[in-house]
Write an enzyme that holds these catalytic residues in place. Sequence first.
Site, PDB file in Angstrom:
ATOM      1  CD  GLU A 128      -5.335   5.902   2.019  1.00 58.47           C
ATOM      2  OE1 GLU A 128      -5.232   4.735   2.408  1.00 58.47           O
ATOM      3  OE2 GLU A 128      -4.343   6.626   1.863  1.00 58.47           O
TER       4      GLU A 128
ATOM      5  CG  HIS B 201       0.076   6.116  -0.750  1.00 62.40           C
ATOM      6  ND1 HIS B 201      -1.080   6.647  -1.274  1.00 62.40           N
ATOM      7  CD2 HIS B 201      -0.278   5.600   0.467  1.00 62.40           C
ATOM      8  CE1 HIS B 201      -2.089   6.468  -0.413  1.00 62.40           C
ATOM      9  NE2 HIS B 201      -1.635   5.827   0.646  1.00 62.40           N
TER      10      HIS B 201
ATOM     11  CG  HIS C  77      -1.758   1.184   1.388  1.00 68.36           C
ATOM     12  ND1 HIS C  77      -3.049   1.265   0.910  1.00 68.36           N
ATOM     13  CD2 HIS C  77      -1.498   2.394   1.952  1.00 68.36           C
ATOM     14  CE1 HIS C  77      -3.547   2.461   1.185  1.00 68.36           C
ATOM     15  NE2 HIS C  77      -2.621   3.165   1.820  1.00 68.36           N
ATOM     16  CD  GLU C  78       1.733   3.656   3.656  1.00 72.68           C
ATOM     17  OE1 GLU C  78       2.018   4.745   3.130  1.00 72.68           O
ATOM     18  OE2 GLU C  78       0.641   3.456   4.236  1.00 72.68           O
TER      19      GLU C  78
END
Length: 265
Positions: free
Chosen positions: A199, A139, A135-136
């Site tokens: 998100e 980003h 997820h990070e």
Amino acid sequence: MILRLTFIALAFLLLSRCATVPLTGRHQLILFPEDQMVSMSLTSYSSFLKENKLSTDAVNKQRIKNVGARISKAVEQYLAANGLQDQIANFQWEFNLVASNEPNAWCMPGGKVVFYEGILPYCQTDAGIAVVMGHEIAHAVAHHSNERMSQQALIQYGQAAATEILGHNQSDTRKALLSAAIGMGTNVGITLPFSRKHEYEADHLGLIFMAMAGYDPNEAVAFWSRMANAGTGKQPEFLSTHPADANRIAKLKAAIPEAMKYKKN
Ligand SMILES: [Zn+2]
């Protein structure tokens, strides 16, 4: 007349700075040059490491590094195979664990990843770490910080100020926008909540990235359910920037079949 010229100049600036997110194909506004984003991030990163202690937990430090290496390698291979290596041209990956009970994690533009010890009880397994890592990293690969800073600069300061911010690499405003955009938190009065769009996109890409590295994307549902049940009392910073609600979990579940197509066994 002047207003019209300004508008044309602004429209031109926006058009010339439009980029595309890998895999999702979404068009995005990118105002800040990527090499400057990375050099600013490196400055923030080295001050962060001076002000925060690394974990002394050798086992978990190594787990973070291993999961990070697997996912970043899978992402690099995928982007290179699809002619998208420019997307991460300036990246120099690094994976650290800091001694802090706060449940948090982030990845800076340029690939500097920090996990806080406090997020490990929610991760539990390597696959759980891979959920947060994917997820990070998503980003960062999707340049969300740059996009958020670009939007914020335009909204908050207007075109003249945006140009001003663009021109000064190390201005305080820009540094504050950067730490807010990464999710490091900032005490200078600028809050930049992660948009739902970013998100969901980071969840979507994160599932694919963890699958590419051989982790089971179904673990994401378990991780976010544990986050959602984080209990009462003070809400962790990570949850205020990453709301774990039924919508999020439903969207994750819906994205799992697509991620499974990328799964390496
Ligand atoms: Zn996020």
